[in-house]
Write a protein that holds these residues in place. Sequence first.
Motif, PDB file in Angstrom:
ATOM      1  N   ASP A 150      68.239   0.556  54.448  1.00 39.46           N
ATOM      2  CA  ASP A 150      68.162  -0.957  54.198  1.00 39.46           C
ATOM      3  C   ASP A 150      66.789  -1.657  54.793  1.00 39.46           C
ATOM      4  O   ASP A 150      66.118  -2.386  54.273  1.00 39.46           O
ATOM      5  N   LEU A 151      66.508  -1.132  56.017  1.00 40.02           N
ATOM      6  CA  LEU A 151      65.411  -1.584  56.832  1.00 40.02           C
ATOM      7  C   LEU A 151      64.064  -1.223  56.124  1.00 40.02           C
ATOM      8  O   LEU A 151      63.113  -1.947  55.942  1.00 40.02           O
ATOM      9  N   ALA A 152      63.897   0.221  55.517  1.00 39.16           N
ATOM     10  CA  ALA A 152      62.812   0.658  55.014  1.00 39.16           C
ATOM     11  C   ALA A 152      62.659  -0.183  53.631  1.00 39.16           C
ATOM     12  O   ALA A 152      61.573  -0.651  53.321  1.00 39.16           O
ATOM     13  N   LEU A 153      63.675  -0.595  52.811  1.00 39.91           N
ATOM     14  CA  LEU A 153      63.696  -1.180  51.949  1.00 39.91           C
ATOM     15  C   LEU A 153      63.223  -2.717  52.011  1.00 39.91           C
ATOM     16  O   LEU A 153      62.526  -3.331  51.325  1.00 39.91           O
ATOM     17  N   LEU A 154      63.826  -3.330  53.241  1.00 37.47           N
ATOM     18  CA  LEU A 154      63.255  -4.679  53.479  1.00 37.47           C
ATOM     19  C   LEU A 154      61.689  -4.684  53.676  1.00 37.47           C
ATOM     20  O   LEU A 154      61.062  -5.617  53.479  1.00 37.47           O
ATOM     21  N   ALA A 155      61.095  -3.754  54.511  1.00 35.58           N
ATOM     22  CA  ALA A 155      59.937  -3.490  54.676  1.00 35.58           C
ATOM     23  C   ALA A 155      59.042  -3.459  53.307  1.00 35.58           C
ATOM     24  O   ALA A 155      57.941  -3.943  52.954  1.00 35.58           O
ATOM     25  N   ALA A 156      59.637  -2.411  52.492  1.00 35.03           N
ATOM     26  CA  ALA A 156      58.874  -2.358  50.992  1.00 35.03           C
ATOM     27  C   ALA A 156      58.885  -3.618  50.202  1.00 35.03           C
ATOM     28  O   ALA A 156      57.794  -3.976  49.784  1.00 35.03           O
ATOM     29  N   ALA A 157      59.763  -4.627  50.509  1.00 34.35           N
ATOM     30  CA  ALA A 157      59.777  -5.831  49.734  1.00 34.35           C
ATOM     31  C   ALA A 157      58.866  -6.797  50.199  1.00 34.35           C
ATOM     32  O   ALA A 157      58.208  -7.528  49.651  1.00 34.35           O
ATOM     33  N   ALA A 158      58.685  -6.868  51.734  1.00 36.14           N
ATOM     34  CA  ALA A 158      57.659  -7.787  52.288  1.00 36.14           C
ATOM     35  C   ALA A 158      56.422  -7.125  52.198  1.00 36.14           C
ATOM     36  O   ALA A 158      55.645  -7.988  51.899  1.00 36.14           O
ATOM     37  N   LEU A 159      56.254  -5.929  51.875  1.00 32.83           N
ATOM     38  CA  LEU A 159      54.888  -5.499  51.642  1.00 32.83           C
ATOM     39  C   LEU A 159      54.481  -5.536  50.207  1.00 32.83           C
ATOM     40  O   LEU A 159      53.619  -4.978  49.396  1.00 32.83           O
ATOM     41  N   ASP A 160      55.751  -5.941  49.245  1.00 27.28           N
ATOM     42  CA  ASP A 160      55.302  -5.971  47.773  1.00 27.28           C
ATOM     43  C   ASP A 160      55.116  -4.652  47.106  1.00 27.28           C
ATOM     44  O   ASP A 160      54.045  -4.663  46.403  1.00 27.28           O
ATOM     45  N   THR A 161      55.688  -3.697  47.834  1.00 25.60           N
ATOM     46  CA  THR A 161      55.173  -2.133  47.409  1.00 25.60           C
ATOM     47  C   THR A 161      56.527  -1.564  46.763  1.00 25.60           C
ATOM     48  O   THR A 161      57.432  -1.439  47.625  1.00 25.60           O
ATOM     49  N   PRO A 162      56.646  -0.855  45.618  1.00 32.13           N
ATOM     50  CA  PRO A 162      57.664  -0.193  45.423  1.00 32.13           C
ATOM     51  C   PRO A 162      58.128   0.994  46.257  1.00 32.13           C
ATOM     52  O   PRO A 162      57.228   1.864  46.784  1.00 32.13           O
ATOM     53  N   PRO A 163      59.303   1.324  46.511  1.00 26.56           N
ATOM     54  CA  PRO A 163      59.918   2.200  47.243  1.00 26.56           C
ATOM     55  C   PRO A 163      59.259   3.434  47.109  1.00 26.56           C
ATOM     56  O   PRO A 163      58.520   4.410  48.068  1.00 26.56           O
TER      57      PRO A 163
END
Length: 237
Positions: A150-163
Amino acid sequence: MTGPAGAVLFDLDGTLVDTPGGMTQVLRAVLRETGREVADDRLRATVGRPLAASFAGLLGLPADHRDVGRAVGRARELFTETVIPTARDLVFPGVPELLARLREQGRPLAIVTSKVRTSAEELLGATGLADAFDTLSCHGMAARGKPHGDLALLAAAALDTPPGRCVVVGDAVDDMSMARAAGMTGYGVDYGVATEGELRTAGARDVVGSAGALPALLGCADRPSSGLTATGPPAVR
């Protein structure tokens, strides 16, 4: 994924900053105040986890027990008093240069940590690294913490970068498990709390023994850098 990753998600304690030793001393001091003695290897093994979970295990109590809450509060006080003043000296050699090279490439950068946000901001501010990162994903900001994704996906979304265009760099088994759960590539560093074997078993694609070896893994080894500048990269948002 081939070629350099789009974004890099860094763990904080034991990956960028050499805090496990200081945190072990803090845990020991808090436990001694409760009349308990615990072996150092057991204490160190809890570093990088949320404090409530660490003290629940060490005290043999539920995470929501009031004694656990008191221990967490006391640990944060002692960390601020004893570790924060020396934090700039605890940054691992090569880390500022690595971050500057990644910024020169325009790579989005995040911190993903089991610290609560106030504690993460305190440590990053004391080390002088805060301005290197675009966003922080901290304990309590997602439904589940490490080892879930979850936390990694939260960061990816904030960075607008696909996982799939993100990598995770960390020193703990939970970091590698988080990366795998989020569909990201995990790279381990074995100078923190976990061994190379433990990191590889948890899913690390590769493991290095120093921050100086990370540029080659992250695709920025050939870019010269003079370090973070005063104007520097975007501040944490």
